[in-house]
Structure formats: C-alpha cells, structure tokens
Design an enzyme around this catalytic site. Structure first.
Site, PDB file in Angstrom:
ATOM      1  N   GLU A 114       0.856  -1.200   0.000  1.00 43.57           N
ATOM      2  CA  GLU A 114       0.000   0.000   0.000  1.00 43.57           C
ATOM      3  C   GLU A 114       0.883   1.238   0.000  1.00 43.57           C
ATOM      4  OE1 GLU A 114      -1.529  -1.631   3.521  1.00 43.57           O
ATOM      5  OE2 GLU A 114      -0.597  -0.164   4.852  1.00 43.57           O
ATOM      6  N   LYS A 116       2.874   4.604   1.026  1.00 43.97           N
ATOM      7  CA  LYS A 116       3.404   5.156   2.267  1.00 43.97           C
ATOM      8  C   LYS A 116       2.998   6.629   2.280  1.00 43.97           C
ATOM      9  CE  LYS A 116       7.562   5.622   5.045  1.00 43.97           C
ATOM     10  NZ  LYS A 116       7.444   7.050   5.296  1.00 43.97           N
ATOM     11  N   ASP A 118       2.653  10.421   3.337  1.00 36.68           N
ATOM     12  CA  ASP A 118       3.643  11.315   3.927  1.00 36.68           C
ATOM     13  C   ASP A 118       2.960  12.286   4.884  1.00 36.68           C
ATOM     14  OD1 ASP A 118       6.088  12.332   4.433  1.00 36.68           O
ATOM     15  OD2 ASP A 118       6.308  13.407   2.539  1.00 36.68           O
ATOM     16  N   TYR A 227      -4.206   2.051   8.634  1.00 39.31           N
ATOM     17  CA  TYR A 227      -3.510   0.940   7.981  1.00 39.31           C
ATOM     18  C   TYR A 227      -3.080  -0.188   8.914  1.00 39.31           C
ATOM     19  CZ  TYR A 227       0.210   4.230   9.250  1.00 39.31           C
ATOM     20  OH  TYR A 227       0.998   5.123   9.907  1.00 39.31           O
ATOM     21  N   LYS A 315      10.941   3.008  -0.596  1.00 40.47           N
ATOM     22  CA  LYS A 315      10.763   4.414  -0.951  1.00 40.47           C
ATOM     23  C   LYS A 315      10.935   4.640  -2.449  1.00 40.47           C
ATOM     24  CE  LYS A 315      11.516   6.948   3.074  1.00 40.47           C
ATOM     25  NZ  LYS A 315      11.989   8.170   3.338  1.00 40.47           N
ATOM     26  N   CYS A 409      31.908  41.622   2.413  1.00 40.16           N
ATOM     27  CA  CYS A 409      30.458  41.445   2.290  1.00 40.16           C
ATOM     28  C   CYS A 409      29.975  41.949   0.928  1.00 40.16           C
ATOM     29  CB  CYS A 409      29.765  42.211   3.421  1.00 40.16           C
ATOM     30  SG  CYS A 409      27.981  42.265   3.230  1.00 40.16           S
ATOM     31  N   CYS A 412      27.817  45.340   1.686  1.00 44.86           N
ATOM     32  CA  CYS A 412      28.370  46.601   2.203  1.00 44.86           C
ATOM     33  C   CYS A 412      29.887  46.689   2.094  1.00 44.86           C
ATOM     34  CB  CYS A 412      27.961  46.784   3.659  1.00 44.86           C
ATOM     35  SG  CYS A 412      28.785  45.620   4.762  1.00 44.86           S
ATOM     36  N   CYS A 425      29.235  38.819   7.984  1.00 46.49           N
ATOM     37  CA  CYS A 425      29.642  40.173   7.636  1.00 46.49           C
ATOM     38  C   CYS A 425      29.814  40.921   8.953  1.00 46.49           C
ATOM     39  CB  CYS A 425      28.555  40.834   6.797  1.00 46.49           C
ATOM     40  SG  CYS A 425      28.661  42.622   6.816  1.00 46.49           S
ATOM     41  N   CYS A 431      25.917  47.603   7.261  1.00 41.65           N
ATOM     42  CA  CYS A 431      25.548  46.720   6.168  1.00 41.65           C
ATOM     43  C   CYS A 431      24.055  46.850   5.874  1.00 41.65           C
ATOM     44  CB  CYS A 431      25.877  45.271   6.544  1.00 41.65           C
ATOM     45  SG  CYS A 431      25.374  44.092   5.284  1.00 41.65           S
TER      46      CYS A 431
HETATM   47  S1  IVH Z   1       2.850   0.589   8.858  1.00 44.57           S
HETATM   48  C1  IVH Z   1       4.490  -1.521  12.457  1.00 44.57           C
HETATM   49  N1  IVH Z   1       1.736   1.607   6.723  1.00 44.57           N
HETATM   50  O1  IVH Z   1       5.623   5.553   7.783  1.00 44.57           O
HETATM   51  C2  IVH Z   1       4.282  -0.852  11.157  1.00 44.57           C
HETATM   52  N2  IVH Z   1       3.170   2.992   8.009  1.00 44.57           N
HETATM   53  O2  IVH Z   1       8.577   5.334   8.158  1.00 44.57           O
HETATM   54  C3  IVH Z   1       3.777   0.494  11.330  1.00 44.57           C
HETATM   55  N3  IVH Z   1       3.351   5.282   7.160  1.00 44.57           N
HETATM   56  O3  IVH Z   1       5.799   5.954  11.230  1.00 44.57           O
HETATM   57  C4  IVH Z   1       3.739   1.319  10.147  1.00 44.57           C
HETATM   58  N4  IVH Z   1       1.989   5.040   5.459  1.00 44.57           N
HETATM   59  O4  IVH Z   1       3.793   6.941  10.077  1.00 44.57           O
HETATM   60  C5  IVH Z   1       2.555   1.834   7.766  1.00 44.57           C
HETATM   61  N5  IVH Z   1       0.654   2.416   4.827  1.00 44.57           N
HETATM   62  C6  IVH Z   1       1.464   2.615   5.871  1.00 44.57           C
HETATM   63  C7  IVH Z   1       2.057   3.863   6.096  1.00 44.57           C
HETATM   64  C8  IVH Z   1       2.911   4.013   7.174  1.00 44.57           C
HETATM   65  C9  IVH Z   1       2.766   5.878   6.111  1.00 44.57           C
HETATM   66  C10 IVH Z   1       4.300   5.945   8.052  1.00 44.57           C
HETATM   67  C11 IVH Z   1       4.109   5.691   9.518  1.00 44.57           C
HETATM   68  C12 IVH Z   1       5.466   5.298  10.039  1.00 44.57           C
HETATM   69  C13 IVH Z   1       6.375   5.704   8.942  1.00 44.57           C
HETATM   70  C14 IVH Z   1       7.592   4.807   8.940  1.00 44.57           C
END
Ligand code: IVH
Length: 675
Positions: A114, A116, A118, A227, A315, A409, A412, A425, A431
């Site tokens: 799934e 990640k 941000d 999640y 990532k 600088c 000045c 500076c 300045c």
């Molecule tokens: S699972 C024990 N699933 O990523 C596992 N984390 O770098 C717990 N995050 O601190 C995390 N999307 O805040 C999980 N689909 C996802 C996520 C997710 C974002 C974040 C989470 C965690 C950080 C780790």
C-alpha cells in the site's frame, strides 16, 4: 581511522541526528530532507555495526523516535508505535524477500502493499465503537493527546458502523495528512496574513494537528487513513489484507490503492506503477509499504528495537532533475550570516519550476564540490524547498575554479569573519542587508509593533539613505516619506503616527526588538520579569544571568557579548536620545499596581472576542501570566466554546472558572486596548 577518530565520528553523527530529531519532532522545523537524514542515520548504523562495542544506550539507533512536546498532555500508547526500515534499491527488496523466506522456511510469501502516506501517524482508540482517544506517535512509547483535534477531522469516524463483531475495545493506527491542493491554499492564506508558510504538506499536517487550540485544527483540511489494527479485545483477523477489509467494514478509511501480491516481483510491479501515478494523486506519498500478509508469520518474525522485521518502506527515488549552475550568489541575512545560493537554469521538478537552491554554507559547497558552470542534480524530496543533491561530472568538461566565500560582504564591503562553517559580515548596521533585517525585526508585531513598516518600506528607507540606524526612524519627517514611491500625504501621516506610538515600549518588547541572538519573545519576557531596567540587564554578568531558570550558557553568552559591544550600546543610547522610553516589566507594565499582578490564567476552548494572542497580551498587560496547564496554583481558568479537559481539571481542583464575558470585565477593556 584510529579508535579516537571513530569515537569522535560517532559522537558527531549522534549529535547531528539528535539535533535534526529535535528540529523535526519538537520544533516542526526540519533543516534537511528525509533523504539526507536517512543518509546520516545509515552512516551511524553502518559505523555502529562495524564497532558494536561502541554502541551506547542513548544512541538514536537504540530508541523509537523522539520525545513529545511539553505542552500537550502525554499519554502512554497501549502498544509501542514502531517505525519502518526504509530501502530504495531493488537489490535491497530482493534481500528483504530472501530474509523473510529464510526465516519463515518457505518459498512462497504473500505480501500486502500500500502507499506510504507522507503525514504523521496517530493512534486511535474506539471503545464500544465510539472514538474515545487519539494520540500522536511521540517517541513511540508515549505520545501527545490530540483527541479533540482529531475529532475535527471529517474523514475520521466518531462512531463505527454497528456491524456484528465490532470489538469492545479497538486500537488502530493511521496517518494524518493534508491533500496537496488544500496545502497550497492554506499556505496562500498564511502568507497573505504575513505569517511564514509551511515547508511541505507533512509539516502543515503536523503543525495543524498538534495545536493547543482545536478550533484552529478545525479550519485545517486534514485527512486520515488507517492501515493497522494495533490491538482489539476480540481475535485479530488472520492476515493484513483481512485486517484492512475489516476496518473498512466498520467504516474506517483505509488505503483504496493497494494490492495483494503473490510474490516480490508483483510488489516491484506495484511499486513501479504507483510511482508512475504519484504526481496524479491528490496527496503526497513517498513510497510503498510492503508487509508480510499473514499475521502468524508477522508474530514469528517479531521486531527489532525500532521496527518490525516483517515490513519495509520501499521508498521512491526522490524527484530529481538535471540542470546547470549559472552562478553562485551570496545572500546576507539579518544577523549577517552569508549563505551561498546556486542560481540555476530554470528546471521543472515535480511540477514546480526551480531557479535557486540554497547551498547552506561553505563546507557544504566544498563537500559537494559545486562550481559555477557545473551540471547538477536538483532534488525535491517531498519538500518544497529544493536542494542540490549532487554534481553530475561531464567527461572532458573544463571546470571553473572552486567556489570561495568572499573576503568582503557583497552588500556593504565590510570584512567577513568566520565561525566554524559559517561566515559573517562584520558590518552590522553599516551593512544594508543587516540594517534592513534589523529594522524589520524591530518593527515586527511582537517587538515594537510599528504598523505600516513592512519589508518594502524598510528597503526604500535604507536604499534612499533616510535611515542609517534604528534611531533614524524617530527622526523621519513627512517630507522624507512623501518622496518615497507609493507614499501620499495620508499614508505618510499614518506611518509617522505609528512610529511615534511605539516610543513608549515595555522592556520585554524592546529587548525582543533588538534582535539579540537567542533572545526571542519568550526569553525577552523572562528577562523583563527578572530585571527592573535595561541598565540592570546590560550590567549583569554571566553568573547573574544563569541564576535565572530558563537562561543557560548559550543565552547568557550571547547577551553578554551583545551588551559589551560598544556599537550596540550606541544603538540603544541613540534610541533613548531620540525619545524611546522603556517601561519596566511586561507589555505596558502597570503590573505593580494591578490587583491581578502575579496571577495565572489558563484558557480552554474557543474565544469569540479575543484571539489567543490578544488574550495573552491582555493578561500580561495587567502583570499576570498565561499557563498551558491547570494546577492548584492556577488562579483562573477561562472556559470558552467547547472547553476541553482543563475545565474538568479546574472543577476538580476548585480553581475559579470564568466565562469569556467575565474574563473581559475582570481584565478590563483597558487590557484589550493597551495590548
Ligand atoms: S505501517 C508496524 N503503513 O511511515 C508498522 N506505516 O517510516 C507500522 N506510514 O511511522 C507502520 N503510510 O507513520 C505503515 N501504509 C502505511 C504507512 C505508514 C505511512 C508511516 C508511519 C510510520 C512511517 C515509517
């Protein structure tokens, strides 16, 4: 490397990581990209792996996250909230799969993948299907109670669907984030008001959720996605996939873009496809989270100190583009710091055109070996602030000489001094850049609060030679102002009036306005409470200053250095000669005679007639102070709209409770007007 070298390197790395942890977690003001941070962290892990005997219990690798802020109530998590190990290379993903197969003694593993998200992760507790508590991750063991703030998020169900099998007690984990369009709109609103914009959507989400005033959170467009089931009173579903479906069934928002993968190759496909649609998604994601699907296998694999063994953050490569450094300019800040800035051939990175990138300091330029004319990779790693990731060597290229910081600088011409990696500076008010910065700061809202003296006007006044020192502000005439672009009779009169109105100023605001390093609004107040006059502060030595709680060696050194510099004493003398009168104490300073002097106020809930800032100033005007938590020593709790748990605490402790109306009459209309 000798033993001593390794120790020194380890200490330096740990200090650097702790500093960035603090900037990121406690201050919401990160200075480096996640990629850069991950690089530092990995460097530390690698070095510790080579020298396990040198691993100390306080190393950032030995704990989960960073400490929570003092100001929100701390709550222990029911289960530790772990972090994830992150990887970027395909080989590392293969290695992860191999490790799982080896440890589980099987050739076939199903993975759930799934996005990640941000944002920032939260723990959500439901009792009998009702949302009862929510907390930020904090240090992984203890978080901050943000229940009231979470309740303002529309996508968070306050009550779960009453389906059969709903557990009496349920703890889920999710991510709170801000959609990109909303983030941009919010930043526009903020900058129009003259406040600083958030650097990226994650900071905006974090800043919005960790508000003391939930009415502010309510105006912020936050979203939540869940999640993970962290705990429940009935048996947990057998796989992660079932877990997500179960949560969705109860009405919790779960990732809709997700895939059940029969092999690691399918995980790679999902990663590739997700990365290709990344820019079309309405929110920011920075990778894919890969989890072993079966929960019994998850349990068998267990966890390390910071992270589970059964999941990984795969990532995306940060968004990078190639361009050319056309020039390296040097900008001069308010305190005189010189910062090298790369002027780039404009290039589009992830939908934003970039033509400048900070190079931070001379050491950074040398480390990356960036010179004028070089081809470079520019990166925007989830952040809005661009950085130069690295130089791209071109075979046979003729390079220019290495970049050197100027001796003088660029604004000045004063000589430049060096302190570690930083260059300054020495011109101070000679300045133009420093003078402009100093005036803007002096006139700012929390200092002398001179309305109408914004950046543009300050620049005109300095460039036209009308203002050469702070004191010159008080010598301006209408004739001077009218010559400036954009000024007419009325606007000139108004500005002169607000300058004249700033002539009587409280000690804390005056101190704040001087722009002494380390002396911000809070420390200025601490000093003004402790000392009766500016003269007393100017003649205090380090020992005397350090007797004050909250004043440590850095602040006292900076103050003493400022006060012993003849040029600074001259600035203050000139200001006083031109009519500036400093009244002792805090804002307006009638504290000695006020019956409310020394009392403590705590606010809870929304106010209608005051902003929180105005209420605070009104309280300080009468010599009282505002505190964020209720104790037996609290004099009054002011309960506004939808008061929080502080009202209950006040009742329990027998503290006097005031309505907003009662507060206004107690403090007197004067309080509001004067502040
Ligand atoms: S699972 C024990 N699933 O990523 C596992 N984390 O770098 C717990 N995050 O601190 C995390 N999307 O805040 C999980 N689909 C996802 C996520 C997710 C974002 C974040 C989470 C965690 C950080 C780790």
């Amino acid at each position: 490397m000798t033993h001593a070298d390794i120790l020194a390197k380890l200490t330096a790395l740990k200090d650097e990581i702790r500093r960035h942890d603090n900037l990121y977690y406690a201050k919401d003001r990160p200075e480096i990209s996640d990629t850069e941070y991950d690089r530092l962290f990995r460097e530390l892990i690698d070095l510790e792996r080579q020298h396990p005997e040198l691993v100390t219990p306080d190393s950032p690798t030995q704990r989960v996250g960073a400490p929570p802020l003092e100001s929100l109530t701390k709550v222990p998590h029911e289960q530790p909230m772990l972090s994830l190990d992150s990887i970027v290379d395909q080989e590392e993903v293969q290695a992860f799969d191999q490790r799982m197969k080896r440890e589980l003694e099987t050739q076939s593993i199903e993975y759930s993948a799934e996005p990640k998200f941000d944002g920032l992760s939260v723990e959500l507790v439901y009792d009998h299907g009702i949302f009862t508590r929510g907390a930020t991750r904090g240090d992984g063991t203890t978080g901050e109670d943000v229940t009231v703030n979470l309740r303002t998020i529309r996508s968070l169900p306050l009550q779960l669907h009453a389906k059969p099998g709903i557990p009496d007690h349920l703890v889920v984990r999710g991510e709170v984030y801000m959609p990109l369009d909303d983030f941009q709109a919010l930043n526009r609103r903020i900058t129009e008001r003259g406040d600083d914009a958030f650097a990226n959507p994650r900071n905006a989400a974090s800043g919005s959720l960790r508000q003391l005033d939930s009415t502010i959170t309510a105006t912020r467009p936050l979203v939540v996605t869940c999640y993970e089931i962290m705990a429940q009173s009935s048996p947990v579903p057998p796989t992660h996939w079932d877990e997500l479906e179960r949560m969705a069934h109860w009405g919790l928002p779960v990732p809709t873009h997700r895939r059940l993968c029969a092999s690691i190759d399918e995980v790679m496909d999902f990663h590739r496809e997700t990365e290709s649609i990344r820019d079309q998604l309405p929110y920011e994601i920075d990778g894919v989270v890969v989890k072993v699907n079966r929960r019994d296998w998850q349990d068998r694999l267990g966890m390390k100190s910071r992270s589970p063994r059964w999941a990984i953050a795969y990532k995306f490569t940060p968004r990078k583009e190639i361009t050319v450094v056309q020039d390296i300019a040097v900008s001069v800040g308010r305190t005189g710091t010189l910062t090298p800035v790369a002027l780039l051939k404009p290039v589009e990175v992830g939908g934003v055109t970039i033509s400048r990138a900070t190079l931070h300091n001379a050491d950074e330029v040398a480390r990356k070996d960036i010179r004028i004319g070089d081809t470079v990779k520019v990166e925007r790693a989830g952040d809005v602030i661009p950085a130069i990731a690295e130089r791209v060597p071109i075979p046979g290229e003729q390079r220019q000489a290495p970049f050197c910081m100027p001796d003088h600088c660029p604004v000045c011409g004063s000589s430049v001094a060096r302190e570690g990696a930083y260059f300054y500076c020495t011109g101070q008010s000679v300045c133009g850049a420093q003078l402009k910065g100093a005036i803007e700061h002096f006139a700012s809202k929390h200092a002398l609060n001179i309305e109408g003296l914004g950046k543009k006007t300050v620049a005109q006044l300095v460039d036209e030679g009308l203002v050469k020192s702070l004191a010159d502000l008080y010598r301006l005439s209408k004739d001077d102002l009218i010559t400036l672009d954009g000024f007419a009779d009325r606007s000139a009169t108004l500005l002169l009036e607000s300058i004249a109105g700033s002539k009587t100023v409280s000690l804390d605001r005056f101190l704040m306005g001087l722009g002494i390093r380390q002396v911000g609004q809070h420390i200025a107040k601490v000093l003004a409470r402790e000392f009766k006059s500016l003269d007393e502060i100017m003649s205090a030595d380090r020992e005397r200053l350090q007797q004050i709680r909250e004043i440590g060696p850095e602040i006292s050194d900076s103050l003493v250095a400022y006060c012993s510099e003849p040029r600074n004493r001259e600035v203050i003398a000139q200001l006083q000669e031109s009519g500036v009168q400093i009244t002792p104490g805090l804002a307006m300073g009638n504290r000695a005679t006020s019956p409310l002097a020394g009392k403590t106020f705590v606010f809870t809930g929304g106010l209608d007639r005051f902003t929180r800032d105005e209420a605070q100033r009104a309280v300080e005007t009468v010599g009282a102070r505002v505190s964020s938590s209720v104790s037996k020593k609290t004099s009054y709790v002011v309960a506004g709209r939808d008061p929080g748990s502080k009202l209950e605490q006040a009742k329990t402790l027998g503290v006097t409770i005031l309505t907003e109306q009662e507060f206004a009459s107690l403090i007197g209309e004067e309080g509001k007007k004067l502040s």
